[in-house]
Design a protein around this motif. Structure first.
Motif, PDB file in Angstrom:
ATOM      1  N   ASP A 170       1.001  -1.257   0.070  1.00 18.78           N
ATOM      2  CA  ASP A 170       0.179  -0.012  -0.059  1.00 18.78           C
ATOM      3  C   ASP A 170       0.993   1.183  -0.034  1.00 18.78           C
ATOM      4  O   ASP A 170       1.476   1.543   0.943  1.00 18.78           O
ATOM      5  CB  ASP A 170      -0.894  -0.183   1.270  1.00 18.78           C
ATOM      6  N   GLY A 172       1.612   4.872   0.113  1.00 19.27           N
ATOM      7  CA  GLY A 172       0.725   6.295   0.369  1.00 19.27           C
ATOM      8  C   GLY A 172       1.733   7.474   0.062  1.00 19.27           C
ATOM      9  O   GLY A 172       2.654   7.226  -0.505  1.00 19.27           O
ATOM     10  N   THR A 176       4.816   3.612   3.432  1.00 18.52           N
ATOM     11  CA  THR A 176       4.540   2.446   2.560  1.00 18.52           C
ATOM     12  C   THR A 176       4.226   1.198   3.392  1.00 18.52           C
ATOM     13  O   THR A 176       5.102   0.795   4.328  1.00 18.52           O
ATOM     14  CB  THR A 176       5.300   2.104   1.258  1.00 18.52           C
ATOM     15  N   SER A 279      -2.568   2.071  -4.796  1.00 18.72           N
ATOM     16  CA  SER A 279      -2.139   3.161  -4.522  1.00 18.72           C
ATOM     17  C   SER A 279      -2.439   4.131  -5.834  1.00 18.72           C
ATOM     18  O   SER A 279      -2.682   3.642  -6.921  1.00 18.72           O
ATOM     19  CB  SER A 279      -0.796   3.743  -4.436  1.00 18.72           C
TER      20      SER A 279
END
Length: 395
Positions: A170, A172, A176, A279
């Protein structure tokens, strides 16, 4: 917070309102409406959905790039302009939630508010100005919720040879989250077939799988697309390959020391594993790979790509330059300076955990929040158990 009186948003086609006009109905019954807010370092996202028959039906979604963490890496504080941008987006979220009449709400904030010296002050300001109660969640919970949100894409039998492990990343704006999942143990049978996954995406639905996977190992690294792009500004000279490799190396240094998941390395070596990436930067890569003239979630969510496909898109992005990336319909001005930072994070992980199969997820934390609310409700019911039967008293 009161919604503006002139707000006349319509219910999406196919979702009837009840007779009173106040809420949604599913098969004639009043539906419980859930709302999930994810305030990240780069984005503010909202999802509103009804739940019935083990399935969420998404009735409204909202996403806005707010760059809450802009400049945070240098100052350690959330800047006033960044907070104002986030507040404007959150006020829109509050209005939409009130308009839809959501009964259950879960709103969370992640890395930017976790590390900012004034993060909790901002959370208090959000509640004062919007009525929304944001909770700052831990990196561990963020990783778990992201895996939960991607559960329907974790299917051991969609890869040949059969997958035994998956790595969910994920990416961000400020961090992460990497989660290693054992598929053989967590998903003994397909959660959602390929055809069903496509149907769910096309109909804006989210299904609860028979077993929600849990990460066996996880790590959160303080590297996301916003702070990585700020630390590695794109060179004006146009010599971007060395710049891109420097970003990859920076990410690699934060991950390569984490040895706990090495027990799953044999699955990656045998081709029995794949990576799931979620993402905005990753879905932008997928949109470019497909050559979309307009972003289409139903085509992107669940898409399989090879490592070669990813590298081809990265090469094109480097060749386009900043102005060229702005003109790409799946990137635009908001992500033109961030998409290659996201690509560098992905490439670093693919080099450290080589596998040929990569799956794109246009889902994650918001979906995990929705599913967590239903799971909590189910657990409470189980704990309470059946009501005791009253025994009649006889004279």
């Amino acid at each position: 917070m009161q919604a503006p009186s002139n707000d006349r948003r319509r219910t999406p086609p196919g979702v009837p309102r009840n007779a009173s006009g106040g809420g949604l109905t599913v098969r004639g019954e009043p539906a419980v409406i859930y709302a999930a807010i994810d305030l990240g370092t780069n984005n503010c996202r909202l999802m509103i959905a009804t739940f019935a028959n083990s399935q969420f039906r998404i009735v409204e979604a909202f996403s806005r790039i707010v760059r809450l963490g802009e400049g945070l890496a240098h100052s350690g504080r959330l800047h006033e302009r960044a907070m104002d941008r986030a507040l404007r987006a959150l006020k829109i979220c509050a209005e939409k939630i009130e308009k839809r009449g959501a009964a259950r709400i879960r709103a969370v904030a992640t890395q930017a508010c976790r590390i900012a010296h004034n993060g909790r002050e901002f959370i208090a300001r959000v509640e004062r100005e919007t009525g929304l109660k944001l909770t700052i969640i831990s990196p561990e919970e963020e990783a778990h919720l992201s895996v939960m949100g991607c559960a329907s894409l974790l299917d051991a039998r969609e890869v040949s040879p059969v997958a035994r492990a998956a790595l969910v990343m994920d990416v961000g704006g400020g961090s992460t989250e990497l989660s290693w999942v054992e598929l053989a143990d967590e998903t003994p049978a397909p959660a959602v077939s390929v055809a069903e996954a496509q149907s769910l995406a096309q109909h804006n639905a989210l299904k609860i799988t028979r077993r929600m996977p849990r990460p066996r190992y996880w790590i959160s690294i303080p590297v996301g697309v916003v702070n990585l792009a700020e630390r590695f500004p794109e060179p004006a000279s146009g010599h971007t390959q060395a710049w891109f490799e420097a970003m990859i190396e920076d990410v690699s240094q934060t991950v390569r020391h984490f040895s706990d998941p090495e027990t799953l390395r044999p699955h990656f070596d045998k081709g029995e594993a794949y990576i799931v990436g979620t993402s905005g930067a990753i879905t932008s890569l997928a949109g470019m790979h497909l050559g979309l003239e307009r972003y289409d979630r139903s085509r992107v969510d669940g898409l399989w790509m090879s490592h070669g496909h990813v590298q081809s898109v990265i090469t094109r992005l480097l060749e386009l330059g900043h102005e060229g990336r702005e003109l790409e319909p799946c990137i635009g001005k908001d992500r033109a300076d961030l998409v290659l930072a996201g690509a560098a994070i992905l490439e670093a992980i693919q080099r450290l955990w080589p596998c040929q199969r990569f799956r794109v997820a246009d889902r994650g934390l918001r979906e995990g929040l929705l599913l967590s609310m239903v799971k909590r409700k189910t657990r409470r019911r189980r704990r309470r158990g059946p009501r005791p039967v009253a025994t009649p008293v006889t004279a």
